[in-house]
Scaffold this motif. Sequence first.
Motif, mmCIF file in Angstrom:
data_model
loop_
_atom_site.group_PDB
_atom_site.id
_atom_site.type_symbol
_atom_site.label_atom_id
_atom_site.label_comp_id
_atom_site.label_asym_id
_atom_site.label_seq_id
_atom_site.Cartn_x
_atom_site.Cartn_y
_atom_site.Cartn_z
ATOM 1 N N GLY A 30 21.718 29.335 30.601
ATOM 2 C CA GLY A 30 21.860 28.258 29.453
ATOM 3 C C GLY A 30 22.847 27.405 31.806
ATOM 4 N N SER A 31 22.612 28.859 32.121
ATOM 5 C CA SER A 31 23.262 28.762 33.498
ATOM 6 C C SER A 31 22.455 28.620 34.628
ATOM 7 N N TRP A 32 20.568 28.737 33.980
ATOM 8 C CA TRP A 32 20.384 28.924 34.876
ATOM 9 C C TRP A 32 19.053 27.184 34.693
ATOM 10 N N LEU A 33 19.333 26.980 33.620
ATOM 11 C CA LEU A 33 19.303 25.907 33.117
ATOM 12 C C LEU A 33 20.123 24.167 34.062
ATOM 13 N N VAL A 34 21.306 24.972 34.387
ATOM 14 C CA VAL A 34 22.207 23.826 34.130
ATOM 15 C C VAL A 34 21.655 24.049 35.943
ATOM 16 N N PHE A 35 21.820 24.612 36.339
ATOM 17 C CA PHE A 35 21.149 24.945 37.989
ATOM 18 C C PHE A 35 19.859 24.178 38.658
ATOM 19 N N ALA A 36 19.181 24.443 37.472
ATOM 20 C CA ALA A 36 17.312 23.682 37.940
ATOM 21 C C ALA A 36 17.556 22.303 37.436
ATOM 22 N N GLY A 37 18.558 21.861 36.528
ATOM 23 C CA GLY A 37 18.572 19.946 36.031
ATOM 24 C C GLY A 37 19.191 19.841 37.762
ATOM 25 N N GLN A 38 20.832 20.366 38.405
ATOM 26 C CA GLN A 38 21.246 19.780 39.242
ATOM 27 C C GLN A 38 20.279 19.914 40.241
ATOM 28 N N TRP A 39 19.221 20.589 40.959
ATOM 29 C CA TRP A 39 18.773 21.010 42.051
ATOM 30 C C TRP A 39 17.354 19.655 41.369
ATOM 31 N N ARG A 40 17.377 19.588 40.237
ATOM 32 C CA ARG A 40 16.358 18.436 39.939
ATOM 33 C C ARG A 40 16.693 17.153 40.625
ATOM 34 N N VAL A 52 12.291 8.958 52.486
ATOM 35 C CA VAL A 52 11.271 9.466 51.893
ATOM 36 C C VAL A 52 10.052 8.891 50.615
ATOM 37 N N SER A 53 8.808 8.716 50.710
ATOM 38 C CA SER A 53 8.663 7.860 49.560
ATOM 39 C C SER A 53 8.314 8.870 48.576
ATOM 40 N N THR A 54 7.855 9.168 47.615
ATOM 41 C CA THR A 54 8.030 9.443 45.928
ATOM 42 C C THR A 54 6.575 10.165 46.279
ATOM 43 N N GLY A 55 5.901 8.360 46.008
ATOM 44 C CA GLY A 55 5.058 7.878 45.176
ATOM 45 C C GLY A 55 5.124 7.719 43.587
ATOM 46 N N LEU A 56 6.899 7.793 43.721
ATOM 47 C CA LEU A 56 7.072 7.583 42.022
ATOM 48 C C LEU A 56 7.143 6.209 41.489
ATOM 49 N N ASP A 57 7.027 5.963 40.387
ATOM 50 C CA ASP A 57 7.647 4.259 40.308
ATOM 51 C C ASP A 57 8.960 4.576 39.550
ATOM 52 N N ASP A 58 9.179 2.936 39.164
ATOM 53 C CA ASP A 58 10.366 3.174 39.011
ATOM 54 C C ASP A 58 10.621 3.829 37.593
ATOM 55 N N ASP A 59 9.206 3.913 36.346
ATOM 56 C CA ASP A 59 9.277 4.712 35.022
ATOM 57 C C ASP A 59 9.262 6.523 35.246
ATOM 58 N N ASN A 65 15.225 11.394 35.376
ATOM 59 C CA ASN A 65 16.694 11.600 35.753
ATOM 60 C C ASN A 65 16.880 11.813 34.134
ATOM 61 N N ARG A 66 15.785 12.026 32.969
ATOM 62 C CA ARG A 66 15.801 11.909 31.932
ATOM 63 C C ARG A 66 15.764 13.471 31.282
ATOM 64 N N VAL A 67 14.784 14.293 32.062
ATOM 65 C CA VAL A 67 14.674 16.033 32.111
ATOM 66 C C VAL A 67 15.945 16.790 32.207
ATOM 67 N N ARG A 69 18.659 15.329 32.534
ATOM 68 C CA ARG A 69 20.417 15.738 32.191
ATOM 69 C C ARG A 69 19.361 16.256 30.979
ATOM 70 N N MET A 70 18.893 16.278 29.978
ATOM 71 C CA MET A 70 18.037 17.106 28.845
ATOM 72 C C MET A 70 18.546 18.422 29.448
ATOM 73 N N PHE A 71 17.869 19.248 30.811
ATOM 74 C CA PHE A 71 18.073 20.863 31.369
ATOM 75 C C PHE A 71 19.479 20.585 31.238
ATOM 76 N N GLY A 72 20.342 19.322 32.014
ATOM 77 C CA GLY A 72 21.679 19.920 32.101
ATOM 78 C C GLY A 72 22.566 19.964 30.218
ATOM 79 N N ARG A 73 21.765 19.484 29.232
ATOM 80 C CA ARG A 73 22.157 19.375 27.732
ATOM 81 C C ARG A 73 21.959 20.251 27.707
ATOM 82 N N ILE A 74 21.005 21.216 28.040
ATOM 83 C CA ILE A 74 20.972 22.403 26.720
ATOM 84 C C ILE A 74 21.342 23.701 27.739
ATOM 85 N N GLY A 75 21.014 23.039 28.437
ATOM 86 C CA GLY A 75 22.177 24.428 29.683
ATOM 87 C C GLY A 75 22.978 25.202 28.977
ATOM 88 N N LEU A 76 23.926 23.682 29.584
ATOM 89 C CA LEU A 76 25.027 23.529 28.145
ATOM 90 C C LEU A 76 26.334 24.119 27.271
#
Length: 92
Positions: A30-40, A52-59, A65-67, A69-76
Motif C-alpha cells: 500500500g505504501s508503495w502504491l501511494v508513493f507511486a501515485g504521488q510520484w506519477r 516541457v512539452s510532454t506530447g500528451l493531449d488533454d485526454d 491523473n485518473r491512474v 488517483r487509482m494508485f492512491g485509492r488502492i494504496g490507502l
Amino acid sequence: MPLFHAAWLYYLSNPALVINGLALFYAVAGSWLVFAGQWRSGRGTAQLTAGVSTGLDDDSAALNNRVSRMFGRIGLGCLALAMLLSLLSTLA
C-alpha cells in the motif's frame, strides 16, 4: 516433514505472528502504491511547470491523473487493510 505441513503447524502455533506478517505485506504494498501515485502526479506537474512539452493531449493527461488517483485509492485501501489485520492480530 513436507514444507506446507511445517508451515501449517507453525501457523497453528503462532497465528498472531503470521497475521502480522500478512499485515506487513499489505502495508508495504500500500505504501508503495501511494508513493507511486504521488510520484506519477508530481512528475506530470513538474513537467507542466517547467514548460516541457510532454506530447500528451488533454485526454492522455486526464487518464494519467485518473491512474494516479487509482494508485492512491488502492494504496490507502491496502494500508487500511493492514491496520485492520494488525488490530485483529492482537485478538488472536
